[in-house]
Write a protein that holds these residues in place. Structure first.
Motif, PDB file in Angstrom:
ATOM      1  N   HIS A   2      75.710   9.416  36.753  1.00 45.40           N
ATOM      2  CA  HIS A   2      75.041   9.772  38.192  1.00 45.40           C
ATOM      3  C   HIS A   2      73.562  10.224  38.022  1.00 45.40           C
ATOM      4  N   VAL A  38      85.436   9.875  41.675  1.00 43.60           N
ATOM      5  CA  VAL A  38      84.002   9.942  40.949  1.00 43.60           C
ATOM      6  C   VAL A  38      83.453  11.189  41.766  1.00 43.60           C
ATOM      7  N   ILE A  80      79.508   3.700  39.935  1.00 45.07           N
ATOM      8  CA  ILE A  80      80.107   4.551  38.590  1.00 45.07           C
ATOM      9  C   ILE A  80      81.908   3.924  38.776  1.00 45.07           C
ATOM     10  N   ALA A  81      82.229   4.093  40.126  1.00 45.90           N
ATOM     11  CA  ALA A  81      83.662   3.890  40.225  1.00 45.90           C
ATOM     12  C   ALA A  81      84.022   2.366  40.137  1.00 45.90           C
ATOM     13  N   ILE A 139      80.883  10.722  34.041  1.00 38.51           N
ATOM     14  CA  ILE A 139      80.369  10.359  35.191  1.00 38.51           C
ATOM     15  C   ILE A 139      79.265  11.052  35.725  1.00 38.51           C
ATOM     16  N   TYR A 199      77.782   6.660  43.085  1.00 41.22           N
ATOM     17  CA  TYR A 199      78.960   6.945  43.168  1.00 41.22           C
ATOM     18  C   TYR A 199      79.742   5.246  42.921  1.00 41.22           C
TER      19      TYR A 199
END
Length: 171
Positions: free
Chosen positions: A130, A151, A140-141, A126, A137
């Motif tokens: 980023h 996250v 990524i989530a 994570i 975020y």
């Protein structure tokens, strides 16, 4: 079946989410920050006892929103001041690549790498998505099947580990 306060919170969230999102978006310029701040407003409301009994929820909700923006600005100022390194001619010099400076940079990179290697794989992934890949975020989530809050928690964990390592403490 949700209780009275849960139904009240759902109703208030439905009534004010759009207005809050617009409020935060105009002030932050970031859709993901606006979404996060809206969620935080309702998280704070959910923690209150007897919130369903308040006379003017709109005023209270927007007061929470203003306070969140102040907190965000305060944290940003603190982060900026912590990141500031005064110019030191002997250290920075015109060449910028003095042997002393390069040694410090290499040492810092080793510390960061060591901190990252000690993190759980998911937290490390994570952080790298980023910071290196520039993903938000929310992205990524979605990619990892996590909530944005999860996250955020992993990012906080990673940053705390790196900060401790940079200060010379073990991770």
């Amino acid at each position: 079946m949700p209780g009275t306060s849960e139904r009240w919170l759902e109703t208030v969230a439905a009534d004010y989410s759009g207005a809050l999102n617009g409020f935060f978006l105009r002030r932050t310029g970031s859709p993901s920050d606006a979404e996060d701040l809206v969620q935080e407003v309702f998280a704070r409301l959910a923690q209150m006892e007897d919130a369903s009994r308040m006379d003017n929820p709109q005023a209270y909700i927007f007061q929470i929103a203003v306070n969140l923006l102040r907190d965000k600005a305060r944290r940003a100022r603190v982060r900026q001041s912590e990141m500031h390194e005064p110019f030191d001619e002997a250290f920075h010099g015109e060449g910028g690549g003095s042997p002393e400076r390069m040694a410090v940079v290499r040492d810092d990179l080793r510390r960061i790498e060591a901190a990252l290697q000690r993190l759980p794989k998911k937290t490390r992934t994570i952080f790298l998505l980023h910071r290196l890949d520039g993903l938000k975020y929310r992205e990524i989530a979605d990619a990892m099947g996590l909530s944005v809050s999860t996250v955020e928690k992993h990012m906080i964990k990673a940053l705390a580990a790196i900060t401790r390592r940079m200060k010379g403490r073990t991770v």
